[in-house]
Scaffold this motif. Structure first.
Motif, PDB file in Angstrom:
ATOM      1  N   SER A 178       0.741  -1.083   0.052  1.00 58.71           N
ATOM      2  CA  SER A 178       0.026  -0.085   0.164  1.00 58.71           C
ATOM      3  C   SER A 178       1.186   1.340  -0.036  1.00 58.71           C
ATOM      4  O   SER A 178       2.188   1.580  -0.126  1.00 58.71           O
ATOM      5  CB  SER A 178      -1.221   0.012   1.086  1.00 58.71           C
ATOM      6  OG  SER A 178       0.325   0.313   2.512  1.00 58.71           O
ATOM      7  N   GLY A 179      -0.162   1.900  -0.379  1.00 66.15           N
ATOM      8  CA  GLY A 179       1.053   3.738  -0.030  1.00 66.15           C
ATOM      9  C   GLY A 179       1.633   4.596  -1.134  1.00 66.15           C
ATOM     10  O   GLY A 179       1.780   3.670  -2.361  1.00 66.15           O
ATOM     11  N   ILE A 180       3.641   4.289  -0.582  1.00 63.62           N
ATOM     12  CA  ILE A 180       4.020   5.002  -0.962  1.00 63.62           C
ATOM     13  C   ILE A 180       4.994   3.684  -1.579  1.00 63.62           C
ATOM     14  O   ILE A 180       5.733   3.376  -3.021  1.00 63.62           O
ATOM     15  CB  ILE A 180       5.352   5.677   0.227  1.00 63.62           C
ATOM     16  CG1 ILE A 180       5.141   6.727   0.080  1.00 63.62           C
ATOM     17  CG2 ILE A 180       6.993   5.171  -0.942  1.00 63.62           C
ATOM     18  CD1 ILE A 180       5.552   7.761   1.077  1.00 63.62           C
ATOM     19  N   GLY A 181       5.111   2.729  -1.529  1.00 54.98           N
ATOM     20  CA  GLY A 181       5.583   1.473  -1.771  1.00 54.98           C
ATOM     21  C   GLY A 181       4.972   0.878  -2.952  1.00 54.98           C
ATOM     22  O   GLY A 181       5.518   0.073  -3.836  1.00 54.98           O
ATOM     23  N   LEU A 182       3.037   1.180  -2.470  1.00 54.69           N
ATOM     24  CA  LEU A 182       3.189   0.166  -3.339  1.00 54.69           C
ATOM     25  C   LEU A 182       2.704   0.957  -5.181  1.00 54.69           C
ATOM     26  O   LEU A 182       3.359   0.583  -5.907  1.00 54.69           O
ATOM     27  CB  LEU A 182       1.331   0.037  -3.359  1.00 54.69           C
ATOM     28  CG  LEU A 182       0.211  -0.553  -4.549  1.00 54.69           C
ATOM     29  CD1 LEU A 182       0.508  -1.695  -4.897  1.00 54.69           C
ATOM     30  CD2 LEU A 182      -1.092  -0.048  -3.734  1.00 54.69           C
ATOM     31  N   SER A 183       2.766   1.801  -4.609  1.00 56.78           N
ATOM     32  CA  SER A 183       3.146   3.262  -5.912  1.00 56.78           C
ATOM     33  C   SER A 183       4.751   2.788  -6.400  1.00 56.78           C
ATOM     34  O   SER A 183       4.654   2.381  -8.090  1.00 56.78           O
ATOM     35  CB  SER A 183       3.383   5.196  -5.703  1.00 56.78           C
ATOM     36  OG  SER A 183       3.810   5.487  -6.552  1.00 56.78           O
ATOM     37  N   SER A 184       5.477   2.437  -5.728  1.00 56.40           N
ATOM     38  CA  SER A 184       6.676   2.047  -6.352  1.00 56.40           C
ATOM     39  C   SER A 184       7.055   1.418  -7.125  1.00 56.40           C
ATOM     40  O   SER A 184       7.646   0.954  -8.152  1.00 56.40           O
ATOM     41  CB  SER A 184       8.448   2.216  -4.852  1.00 56.40           C
ATOM     42  OG  SER A 184       8.062   3.605  -4.179  1.00 56.40           O
ATOM     43  N   ALA A 185       6.592  -0.166  -6.712  1.00 57.56           N
ATOM     44  CA  ALA A 185       6.082  -0.992  -6.869  1.00 57.56           C
ATOM     45  C   ALA A 185       5.566  -1.057  -8.393  1.00 57.56           C
ATOM     46  O   ALA A 185       6.256  -1.500  -9.512  1.00 57.56           O
ATOM     47  CB  ALA A 185       5.790  -2.466  -5.696  1.00 57.56           C
TER      48      ALA A 185
ATOM     49  N   PRO B 198      11.193  11.353   2.341  1.00 60.78           N
ATOM     50  CA  PRO B 198       9.010  12.392   2.821  1.00 60.78           C
ATOM     51  C   PRO B 198       8.868  13.169   3.567  1.00 60.78           C
ATOM     52  O   PRO B 198       9.273  12.941   4.373  1.00 60.78           O
ATOM     53  CB  PRO B 198       8.181  10.878   2.162  1.00 60.78           C
ATOM     54  CG  PRO B 198       9.105  10.143   2.274  1.00 60.78           C
ATOM     55  CD  PRO B 198      10.484   9.727   2.675  1.00 60.78           C
ATOM     56  N   GLY B 199       8.215  14.101   2.967  1.00 61.78           N
ATOM     57  CA  GLY B 199       7.145  15.160   3.722  1.00 61.78           C
ATOM     58  C   GLY B 199       6.114  14.326   4.056  1.00 61.78           C
ATOM     59  O   GLY B 199       6.101  12.776   4.085  1.00 61.78           O
ATOM     60  N   LEU B 200       4.784  15.381   4.514  1.00 62.69           N
ATOM     61  CA  LEU B 200       3.764  14.940   4.504  1.00 62.69           C
ATOM     62  C   LEU B 200       3.674  14.120   3.690  1.00 62.69           C
ATOM     63  O   LEU B 200       3.065  14.941   2.081  1.00 62.69           O
ATOM     64  CB  LEU B 200       2.569  15.523   5.276  1.00 62.69           C
ATOM     65  CG  LEU B 200       0.835  15.153   4.872  1.00 62.69           C
ATOM     66  CD1 LEU B 200       0.791  14.291   5.997  1.00 62.69           C
ATOM     67  CD2 LEU B 200       0.128  16.735   5.795  1.00 62.69           C
ATOM     68  N   ILE B 201       2.649  13.084   2.734  1.00 58.39           N
ATOM     69  CA  ILE B 201       2.183  12.311   1.453  1.00 58.39           C
ATOM     70  C   ILE B 201       0.757  11.423   1.762  1.00 58.39           C
ATOM     71  O   ILE B 201       0.822  10.901   3.308  1.00 58.39           O
ATOM     72  CB  ILE B 201       3.278  10.666   1.187  1.00 58.39           C
ATOM     73  CG1 ILE B 201       4.576  11.726   1.179  1.00 58.39           C
ATOM     74  CG2 ILE B 201       2.479  10.654  -0.128  1.00 58.39           C
ATOM     75  CD1 ILE B 201       5.165  12.448  -0.164  1.00 58.39           C
ATOM     76  N   LEU B 202      -0.008  11.729   0.972  1.00 57.42           N
ATOM     77  CA  LEU B 202      -1.800  11.526   1.377  1.00 57.42           C
ATOM     78  C   LEU B 202      -1.950  10.476   0.845  1.00 57.42           C
ATOM     79  O   LEU B 202      -2.148   9.799  -0.151  1.00 57.42           O
ATOM     80  CB  LEU B 202      -2.634  12.786   0.171  1.00 57.42           C
ATOM     81  CG  LEU B 202      -2.535  14.204   1.293  1.00 57.42           C
ATOM     82  CD1 LEU B 202      -3.201  14.820   0.181  1.00 57.42           C
ATOM     83  CD2 LEU B 202      -2.416  14.019   2.564  1.00 57.42           C
ATOM     84  N   THR B 203      -1.024   9.371   1.981  1.00 54.70           N
ATOM     85  CA  THR B 203      -1.354   7.658   1.649  1.00 54.70           C
ATOM     86  C   THR B 203      -2.674   7.220   2.311  1.00 54.70           C
ATOM     87  O   THR B 203      -2.413   8.246   2.769  1.00 54.70           O
ATOM     88  CB  THR B 203      -0.225   7.174   1.971  1.00 54.70           C
ATOM     89  OG1 THR B 203      -0.339   7.088   4.138  1.00 54.70           O
ATOM     90  CG2 THR B 203       1.503   7.297   1.868  1.00 54.70           C
ATOM     91  N   PRO B 204      -3.621   6.096   1.832  1.00 52.57           N
ATOM     92  CA  PRO B 204      -4.179   5.948   2.391  1.00 52.57           C
ATOM     93  C   PRO B 204      -4.263   6.172   3.842  1.00 52.57           C
ATOM     94  O   PRO B 204      -5.714   6.588   4.718  1.00 52.57           O
ATOM     95  CB  PRO B 204      -5.054   5.021   2.278  1.00 52.57           C
ATOM     96  CG  PRO B 204      -3.917   4.413   0.646  1.00 52.57           C
ATOM     97  CD  PRO B 204      -2.424   5.520   0.888  1.00 52.57           C
ATOM     98  N   ALA B 205      -3.286   5.448   4.833  1.00 49.52           N
ATOM     99  CA  ALA B 205      -3.359   5.867   5.359  1.00 49.52           C
ATOM    100  C   ALA B 205      -3.440   7.273   6.659  1.00 49.52           C
ATOM    101  O   ALA B 205      -3.916   8.096   7.558  1.00 49.52           O
ATOM    102  CB  ALA B 205      -1.591   5.273   6.069  1.00 49.52           C
ATOM    103  N   ALA B 206      -2.951   8.879   6.033  1.00 54.44           N
ATOM    104  CA  ALA B 206      -3.216  10.110   5.887  1.00 54.44           C
ATOM    105  C   ALA B 206      -4.274  10.664   5.862  1.00 54.44           C
ATOM    106  O   ALA B 206      -4.693  11.166   6.830  1.00 54.44           O
ATOM    107  CB  ALA B 206      -1.551  10.367   4.892  1.00 54.44           C
TER     108      ALA B 206
ATOM    109  N   GLU C 282       1.748  12.958  -2.982  1.00 55.26           N
ATOM    110  CA  GLU C 282       1.094  11.559  -3.524  1.00 55.26           C
ATOM    111  C   GLU C 282       2.268  11.021  -3.199  1.00 55.26           C
ATOM    112  O   GLU C 282       3.520  11.087  -3.479  1.00 55.26           O
ATOM    113  CB  GLU C 282       0.283  12.351  -4.754  1.00 55.26           C
ATOM    114  CG  GLU C 282      -0.523  12.846  -4.346  1.00 55.26           C
ATOM    115  CD  GLU C 282      -2.178  12.629  -3.914  1.00 55.26           C
ATOM    116  OE1 GLU C 282      -2.584  11.779  -3.329  1.00 55.26           O
ATOM    117  OE2 GLU C 282      -3.005  13.849  -3.720  1.00 55.26           O
ATOM    118  N   PRO C 283       1.447   9.792  -2.964  1.00 56.29           N
ATOM    119  CA  PRO C 283       2.565   8.267  -3.322  1.00 56.29           C
ATOM    120  C   PRO C 283       3.434   8.432  -4.606  1.00 56.29           C
ATOM    121  O   PRO C 283       4.557   7.819  -4.159  1.00 56.29           O
ATOM    122  CB  PRO C 283       1.958   7.220  -2.785  1.00 56.29           C
ATOM    123  CG  PRO C 283       0.459   7.931  -2.496  1.00 56.29           C
ATOM    124  CD  PRO C 283       0.345   8.922  -2.761  1.00 56.29           C
ATOM    125  N   ASP C 284       2.913   8.802  -5.848  1.00 55.99           N
ATOM    126  CA  ASP C 284       3.660   8.235  -6.770  1.00 55.99           C
ATOM    127  C   ASP C 284       4.569   9.596  -6.679  1.00 55.99           C
ATOM    128  O   ASP C 284       6.525   9.633  -7.755  1.00 55.99           O
ATOM    129  CB  ASP C 284       2.681   8.796  -8.066  1.00 55.99           C
ATOM    130  CG  ASP C 284       1.933   7.731  -8.724  1.00 55.99           C
ATOM    131  OD1 ASP C 284       2.473   6.972  -7.969  1.00 55.99           O
ATOM    132  OD2 ASP C 284       0.876   7.824  -9.315  1.00 55.99           O
TER     133      ASP C 284
END
Length: 266
Positions: A16-23, A188-196, A219-221
């Motif tokens: 999810s989040g940053i990891g999912l975007s990266s993958a 990262p600073g504040l990133i609007l992941t689903p958790a955030a 955003e995660p991307d």
């Protein structure tokens, strides 16, 4: 297309989040991706979505607080795809109820975060580097945080662990650069992941927005694209660096927004 063609990437915390975007971005640009996460169902679902879009990915279980689990994830990646050329150490955690100021924090939480946020980076790199050397090099990318550069009223353990990630990144880069292994971090600073989005009230998001240089949140991307760049040969002369992706939140005198409001009222 093809910015990381034929590379093999292990992404921890990739469900999810940053990891999912990266993958997802790595797979879109030609990498074979192993998504490793404690949420194994989420990791497998993410891999299936990538494959449905024409990419190559597989999801596996990872407990980043356990040495054997990290080793198994690296070994699985090599067994599955024959090598590992990109490692994205992305797992991280904090607990705002326990990670308080220095006097009042839960010391068990200090130990947990040092193990999960910092030691996992060490272990992932430790197990991946020999394989990278065999295949002619690679790129290690670590998730740091702006909390590793600045103090705050709480999250002392989290900030200290992320500061450790920043400096460990430099050490890995210095020690293995001659083996064609680069190591960089993203803060990262504040990133609007689903958790955030789910856990931060709008008023809190507005406070962060007030101090951003840019008029929007990340955003995660925004992180995923930075990871993609560091994984690619486009960044082949960059190592030992921590790229701050934070919307200019920390670049100005902290009194600037309040001073602007004062001037408007004068």
């Amino acid at each position: 297309m093809g910015r990381v063609q034929d590379k093999v990437a292990l992404v921890t915390g990739g469900a999810s989040g940053i990891g999912l975007s990266s993958a997802t971005l790595l797979a879109k640009e030609g990498a074979k991706v192993v998504i490793a996460d404690f949420n194994v169902d989420g990791a497998k679902e993410a891999a299936e979505r990538i494959k449905a879009e024409g990419g190559e990915a597989v999801g596996i279980f990872l407990d980043a607080g356990d040495e054997n689990s990290i080793k198994e994830a690296v070994e699985f990646t090599v067994e599955q795809y024959g090598k590992i050329t990109v490692l994205y150490n992305n797992v991280g955690s904090t607990n705002l109820q326990k990670d308080l100021d220095v006097v009042n924090m839960d010391l068990n939480e200090w130990d947990r975060l040092m193990n999960l946020n910092l030691k996992s980076v060490l272990l992932g790199s430790r197990f991946a580097i020999p394989h990278m050397i065999k295949s002619g090099g690679g790129s290690i990318i670590n998730t740091a945080s702006m909390a590793g550069f600045f103090g705050d009223s709480i999250r002392a353990a989290y900030g200290a662990s992320k500061a450790g990630v920043v400096n460990l990144t430099r050490y890995i880069a210095a020690q293995y650069g001659k083996n064609h292994i680069r190591c960089n971090a993203v803060a990262p600073g504040l990133i609007l992941t689903p958790a955030a989005k789910n856990n931060m009230p709008p008023d809190v998001l507005d406070i962060f927005a007030k101090y951003n240089a840019l008029p929007y949140h990340g955003e995660p991307d925004d992180i995923g694209n930075t990871v993609l760049f560091l994984a690619s040969d486009e960044s082949k002369f960059i190592t030992g660096q921590t790229i701050q992706v934070e919307g200019g939140h920390y670049i100005a005198n902290p009194t600037s927004p309040d001073f602007e409001e004062f001037m408007k009222k004068s």
